[in-house]
Design an enzyme around this catalytic site. Structure first.
Site, PDB file in Angstrom:
ATOM      1  N   LYS A  22      30.138  34.446  47.711  1.00 50.69           N
ATOM      2  CA  LYS A  22      30.405  34.824  46.313  1.00 50.69           C
ATOM      3  C   LYS A  22      31.565  33.981  45.768  1.00 50.69           C
ATOM      4  O   LYS A  22      31.479  33.390  44.693  1.00 50.69           O
ATOM      5  CB  LYS A  22      30.778  36.293  46.239  1.00 50.69           C
ATOM      6  CG  LYS A  22      31.417  36.718  44.941  1.00 50.69           C
ATOM      7  CD  LYS A  22      31.795  38.180  44.912  1.00 50.69           C
ATOM      8  CE  LYS A  22      33.128  38.479  45.535  1.00 50.69           C
ATOM      9  NZ  LYS A  22      34.304  38.235  44.689  1.00 50.69           N
ATOM     10  N   ASN A  23      32.648  33.876  46.545  1.00 48.77           N
ATOM     11  CA  ASN A  23      33.859  33.216  46.020  1.00 48.77           C
ATOM     12  C   ASN A  23      33.766  31.704  46.011  1.00 48.77           C
ATOM     13  O   ASN A  23      34.651  31.034  45.479  1.00 48.77           O
ATOM     14  CB  ASN A  23      35.092  33.692  46.796  1.00 48.77           C
ATOM     15  CG  ASN A  23      35.433  35.134  46.453  1.00 48.77           C
ATOM     16  OD1 ASN A  23      34.858  35.710  45.519  1.00 48.77           O
ATOM     17  ND2 ASN A  23      36.322  35.728  47.211  1.00 48.77           N
ATOM     18  N   CYS A 117      43.222  44.902  38.137  1.00 47.94           N
ATOM     19  CA  CYS A 117      42.131  45.639  38.791  1.00 47.94           C
ATOM     20  C   CYS A 117      42.807  46.558  39.814  1.00 47.94           C
ATOM     21  O   CYS A 117      44.027  46.631  39.910  1.00 47.94           O
ATOM     22  CB  CYS A 117      41.157  44.672  39.462  1.00 47.94           C
ATOM     23  SG  CYS A 117      41.826  43.911  40.911  1.00 47.94           S
ATOM     24  N   ARG A 122      47.353  41.140  38.908  1.00 44.29           N
ATOM     25  CA  ARG A 122      46.578  39.906  38.943  1.00 44.29           C
ATOM     26  C   ARG A 122      46.730  39.081  37.665  1.00 44.29           C
ATOM     27  O   ARG A 122      45.799  38.815  36.939  1.00 44.29           O
ATOM     28  CB  ARG A 122      45.123  40.211  39.264  1.00 44.29           C
ATOM     29  CG  ARG A 122      45.051  40.976  40.588  1.00 44.29           C
ATOM     30  CD  ARG A 122      43.703  41.148  41.140  1.00 44.29           C
ATOM     31  NE  ARG A 122      43.136  39.900  41.595  1.00 44.29           N
ATOM     32  CZ  ARG A 122      41.876  39.808  42.032  1.00 44.29           C
ATOM     33  NH1 ARG A 122      41.116  40.869  42.003  1.00 44.29           N
ATOM     34  NH2 ARG A 122      41.389  38.661  42.448  1.00 44.29           N
ATOM     35  N   PRO A 123      47.981  38.705  37.372  1.00 43.05           N
ATOM     36  CA  PRO A 123      48.219  37.891  36.172  1.00 43.05           C
ATOM     37  C   PRO A 123      47.581  36.507  36.296  1.00 43.05           C
ATOM     38  O   PRO A 123      47.138  36.126  37.384  1.00 43.05           O
ATOM     39  CB  PRO A 123      49.744  37.777  36.147  1.00 43.05           C
ATOM     40  CG  PRO A 123      50.163  37.955  37.561  1.00 43.05           C
ATOM     41  CD  PRO A 123      49.184  38.923  38.163  1.00 43.05           C
ATOM     42  N   VAL A 124      47.528  35.790  35.188  1.00 39.51           N
ATOM     43  CA  VAL A 124      47.000  34.412  35.196  1.00 39.51           C
ATOM     44  C   VAL A 124      48.053  33.447  34.652  1.00 39.51           C
ATOM     45  O   VAL A 124      47.723  32.354  34.192  1.00 39.51           O
ATOM     46  CB  VAL A 124      45.690  34.304  34.388  1.00 39.51           C
ATOM     47  CG1 VAL A 124      44.555  35.030  35.110  1.00 39.51           C
ATOM     48  CG2 VAL A 124      45.865  34.822  32.963  1.00 39.51           C
ATOM     49  N   ASP A 125      49.336  33.862  34.763  1.00 40.35           N
ATOM     50  CA  ASP A 125      50.421  33.044  34.199  1.00 40.35           C
ATOM     51  C   ASP A 125      50.457  31.635  34.779  1.00 40.35           C
ATOM     52  O   ASP A 125      50.734  30.657  34.063  1.00 40.35           O
ATOM     53  CB  ASP A 125      51.765  33.743  34.426  1.00 40.35           C
ATOM     54  CG  ASP A 125      51.997  34.071  35.898  1.00 40.35           C
ATOM     55  OD1 ASP A 125      51.104  34.709  36.507  1.00 40.35           O
ATOM     56  OD2 ASP A 125      53.013  33.662  36.460  1.00 40.35           O
ATOM     57  N   ASP A 313      41.099  39.386  52.178  1.00 43.58           N
ATOM     58  CA  ASP A 313      39.789  40.006  51.923  1.00 43.58           C
ATOM     59  C   ASP A 313      39.186  40.635  53.171  1.00 43.58           C
ATOM     60  O   ASP A 313      38.134  41.262  53.086  1.00 43.58           O
ATOM     61  CB  ASP A 313      38.814  38.980  51.329  1.00 43.58           C
ATOM     62  CG  ASP A 313      39.227  38.566  49.941  1.00 43.58           C
ATOM     63  OD1 ASP A 313      38.656  37.576  49.428  1.00 43.58           O
ATOM     64  OD2 ASP A 313      40.124  39.198  49.363  1.00 43.58           O
ATOM     65  N   LEU A 335      49.648  39.475  49.882  1.00 41.67           N
ATOM     66  CA  LEU A 335      49.140  38.811  48.677  1.00 41.67           C
ATOM     67  C   LEU A 335      49.042  39.719  47.470  1.00 41.67           C
ATOM     68  O   LEU A 335      49.313  39.313  46.352  1.00 41.67           O
ATOM     69  CB  LEU A 335      47.772  38.163  48.952  1.00 41.67           C
ATOM     70  CG  LEU A 335      47.867  36.741  49.501  1.00 41.67           C
ATOM     71  CD1 LEU A 335      48.050  36.786  51.005  1.00 41.67           C
ATOM     72  CD2 LEU A 335      46.655  35.929  49.171  1.00 41.67           C
ATOM     73  N   ARG A 405      29.061  44.286  44.064  1.00 38.07           N
ATOM     74  CA  ARG A 405      29.615  43.073  43.460  1.00 38.07           C
ATOM     75  C   ARG A 405      29.584  41.916  44.444  1.00 38.07           C
ATOM     76  O   ARG A 405      29.522  40.765  44.034  1.00 38.07           O
ATOM     77  CB  ARG A 405      31.076  43.314  43.035  1.00 38.07           C
ATOM     78  CG  ARG A 405      31.231  44.367  41.976  1.00 38.07           C
ATOM     79  CD  ARG A 405      32.647  44.442  41.477  1.00 38.07           C
ATOM     80  NE  ARG A 405      33.133  43.109  41.095  1.00 38.07           N
ATOM     81  CZ  ARG A 405      34.324  42.916  40.536  1.00 38.07           C
ATOM     82  NH1 ARG A 405      35.133  43.928  40.331  1.00 38.07           N
ATOM     83  NH2 ARG A 405      34.711  41.706  40.194  1.00 38.07           N
TER      84      ARG A 405
HETATM   85  C1  EPZ Z   1      40.787  34.980  44.844  1.00 37.31           C
HETATM   86  O1  EPZ Z   1      41.335  35.768  43.808  1.00 37.31           O
HETATM   87  C2  EPZ Z   1      39.577  35.730  45.351  1.00 37.31           C
HETATM   88  N1  EPZ Z   1      38.602  35.862  44.277  1.00 37.31           N
HETATM   89  C3  EPZ Z   1      39.989  37.101  45.861  1.00 37.31           C
HETATM   90  O2  EPZ Z   1      38.824  37.715  46.409  1.00 37.31           O
HETATM   91  C4  EPZ Z   1      41.010  36.892  46.986  1.00 37.31           C
HETATM   92  O3  EPZ Z   1      41.455  38.160  47.434  1.00 37.31           O
HETATM   93  C5  EPZ Z   1      42.209  36.086  46.459  1.00 37.31           C
HETATM   94  O4  EPZ Z   1      41.741  34.834  45.906  1.00 37.31           O
HETATM   95  C6  EPZ Z   1      43.219  35.764  47.557  1.00 37.31           C
HETATM   96  O5  EPZ Z   1      42.574  35.082  48.587  1.00 37.31           O
HETATM   97  C7  EPZ Z   1      37.824  34.799  43.973  1.00 37.31           C
HETATM   98  O6  EPZ Z   1      37.918  33.747  44.579  1.00 37.31           O
HETATM   99  C8  EPZ Z   1      36.832  35.002  42.860  1.00 37.31           C
HETATM  100  P1  EPZ Z   1      45.039  34.461  43.672  1.00 37.31           P
HETATM  101  P2  EPZ Z   1      42.472  35.150  42.822  1.00 37.31           P
HETATM  102  O7  EPZ Z   1      45.168  33.840  42.324  1.00 37.31           O
HETATM  103  O8  EPZ Z   1      42.280  33.697  42.692  1.00 37.31           O
HETATM  104  C9  EPZ Z   1      49.212  36.085  42.154  1.00 37.31           C
HETATM  105  C10 EPZ Z   1      37.280  39.451  46.742  1.00 37.31           C
HETATM  106  O9  EPZ Z   1      37.401  40.534  47.322  1.00 37.31           O
HETATM  107  N2  EPZ Z   1      48.977  35.292  40.950  1.00 37.31           N
HETATM  108  O10 EPZ Z   1      44.925  33.592  44.869  1.00 37.31           O
HETATM  109  O11 EPZ Z   1      42.492  35.975  41.596  1.00 37.31           O
HETATM  110  C11 EPZ Z   1      48.221  37.230  42.308  1.00 37.31           C
HETATM  111  O12 EPZ Z   1      48.644  38.355  41.571  1.00 37.31           O
HETATM  112  C12 EPZ Z   1      38.377  38.956  45.821  1.00 37.31           C
HETATM  113  O13 EPZ Z   1      36.291  38.683  46.884  1.00 37.31           O
HETATM  114  C13 EPZ Z   1      49.971  35.248  39.968  1.00 37.31           C
HETATM  115  O14 EPZ Z   1      51.012  35.879  40.092  1.00 37.31           O
HETATM  116  O15 EPZ Z   1      43.788  35.422  43.662  1.00 37.31           O
HETATM  117  C14 EPZ Z   1      48.245  37.466  43.799  1.00 37.31           C
HETATM  118  O16 EPZ Z   1      49.368  38.267  44.123  1.00 37.31           O
HETATM  119  C15 EPZ Z   1      39.463  39.990  45.644  1.00 37.31           C
HETATM  120  N3  EPZ Z   1      49.767  34.505  38.859  1.00 37.31           N
HETATM  121  C16 EPZ Z   1      48.449  36.073  44.382  1.00 37.31           C
HETATM  122  O17 EPZ Z   1      48.975  35.270  43.303  1.00 37.31           O
HETATM  123  C17 EPZ Z   1      48.620  33.756  38.684  1.00 37.31           C
HETATM  124  O18 EPZ Z   1      48.495  33.056  37.657  1.00 37.31           O
HETATM  125  C18 EPZ Z   1      47.163  35.408  44.885  1.00 37.31           C
HETATM  126  O19 EPZ Z   1      46.217  35.518  43.841  1.00 37.31           O
HETATM  127  C19 EPZ Z   1      47.615  33.817  39.689  1.00 37.31           C
HETATM  128  C20 EPZ Z   1      47.826  34.573  40.815  1.00 37.31           C
END
Ligand code: EPZ
Length: 428
Positions: A22-23, A117, A122-125, A313, A335, A405
């Protein structure tokens, strides 16, 4: 709504075939926005998140055909607007992956903020900061990201303060059509990030550092890309989940279609706990892995981290397994700030778990007893399924739309291993 009914205590045996990841599929669906001609993906899992992403692309005007099972042909030449609407984005956070491609191709877009969620804010900053450094003007208005780059995106050096998987993927795709070279420092090196980079390299882009945490990409200056047909890599988390199904019931099961190097943190931890794993791999390093029942199943310690460390995960699934291990296991989640939603539900089944901040201590071996439990997020729900496989009596797992999902044909695969599992309709 559906729920799963599992009668626990059945030994498992047999084999399952692992679906596409999926990812890995989600960024490749977004990548279709950069394709010059229709982009064909195979080994795509038939799961809800993929269907949601396809709906998002169609909402933008893309056309999708399904040439065969688990295959899709995406034609984004018909994309006629660049607004990713809240109603679709709210269903799946990974929709943020259209931001980089839309901005680099069309120089403007509006993408609904994905929101948090169950597992965290899960910010996107970091996505937005990186795009701004590439020349984008970004405002947030009424819950939408309004992004503009009238002169196109320009390559630059980006340092991610934290490793972000979709952040890395978004910027890699933005850089693919940017002017000049983009260097990403502290990039993720998950297999799904590597596959994305390999596809861009096969399309003729100059990319260095694939598979490392420093990636540089020289963009095509807005020329769309010749993307070749791609088979999505196998799902290492699905594979790990089924290995845990064998481990928690101490049963011999085999998973087919896995890539060993994607699974090492998982398989080495299972071996540490007491399970042997026998491999047989073909010359494309696609393997079958057979879990051998253990004489003694010992407690373990886990600290989640980015690839190649222990994947977050898989944290919930190993917590379920820990309830059947002799001794006290210590699980540290680094994480996400709220990824212990499965603890309360596992405790309802009889697990002996104590929490202290981001550390869970699980003492086993506990006898579990079936009851009604509620899924809260994708991986938490798979942990409840695993625990129900060993719980005595009947377990009913509610809100399994979370499971749908990310797990293709979960009941059929578990039933083929000997589990007593049924999908039923909630009474009105
Ligand atoms: C990906 O999510 C995966 N989803 C998640 O899988 C997985 O748990 C995660 O990476 C960590 O491995 C997909 O690939 C679709 P991150 P992602 O950005 O990219 C913080 C599943 O079960 N962060 O690596 O959203 C964030 O809050 C899902 O399949 C910021 O602060 O995760 C987290 O604490 C769940 N600002 C950490 O970084 C940002 O702009 C890692 O998040 C982005 C992230």
């Amino acid at each position: 709504m559906d729920y799963l009914q599992i009668i626990g205590g059945k030994p498992l045996s047999g084999e399952v075939y692992i679906s596409g990841a999926k990812n890995a599929s989600l960024p490749l669906l977004a990548l279709s926005l950069l394709a010059k001609t229709p982009f064909k993906l195979t080994n795509i899992p038939s799961v809800a998140d993929i269907k949601t992403f396809i709906k998002l692309l169609e909402n933008l005007g893309a056309r999708c055909e399904y040439p065969s099972k688990n295959a899709i042909l995406l034609d984004t030449s018909y994309v006629n607007h660049t607004k990713a609407v809240y109603d679709i984005v709210r269903k799946m956070r990974a929709s943020i992956l259209v931001l980089g491609p839309l901005l680099s191709r069309f120089h403007h877009c509006e993408v609904s903020l994905p929101g948090g969620c169950a597992i965290g804010a899960r910010p996107v900053d970091m996505h937005l900061k990186a795009l701004t450094s590439m020349g984008a003007e970004i405002d947030i208005k009424s819950g939408y990201i309004l992004a503009r780059a009238p002169k196109g995106l320009k390559g630059t050096t980006i340092v991610f303060d934290k490793k972000t998987v979709t952040g890395s993927e978004n910027i890699i795709m933005a850089a693919a059509l940017a002017q000049g070279k983009t260097r990403i420092i502290n990039a993720c090196k998950e297999p799904e990030v590597v596959q994305l980079c390999q596809i861009l390299s096969d399309a003729g882009l100059e990319i260095e550092g694939i598979g490392t945490d420093e990636i540089s990409i020289t963009g095509s200056e807005r020329s769309l890309l010749d993307l070749k047909e791609v088979a999505v890599i196998p799902d290492r988390i699905e594979a790990g989940t089924y290995l845990c199904a064998g481990a928690i019931t101490n049963s011999p099961i085999t998973v087919h279609n896995v890539i060993e190097s994607h699974m090492e943190a998982i398989t080495i931890k299972l071996q540490e706990i007491g399970f042997d794993i026998n491999y047989s791999c073909d010359d494309d390093s696609v393997c079958s892995m057979k879990l051998v029942p253990a004489k003694k199943i010992s407690a373990f310690n886990i600290t989640t981290s980015e690839f190649p460390g222990f994947p977050t995960d898989m944290q919930a699934q190993f917590m379920a397994l820990a309830t059947q291990c002799e001794g006290t296991s210590v699980i540290r989640e680094t994480l996400f700030e709220n990824r212990f939603m499965h603890v309360n539900e596992l405790q309802r089944l009889g697990a002996n778990i104590s929490l202290n901040g981001n550390v869970a201590q699980v003492t086993g071996k506990s006898e579990l007893f079936g009851t009604d439990v509620m899924a809260t997020d994708l991986r938490a729900s798979s942990a409840l399924v695993l625990a129900s496989l060993v719980a005595k009596g009947i377990s009913n797992i509610h809100r399994i739309y979370h499971l749908d999902r990310g797990y293709e044909n979960l009941e059929e695969k578990l039933r083929s291993l000997g589990a007593d599992i049924k999908r039923l309709k909630e009474q009105a």
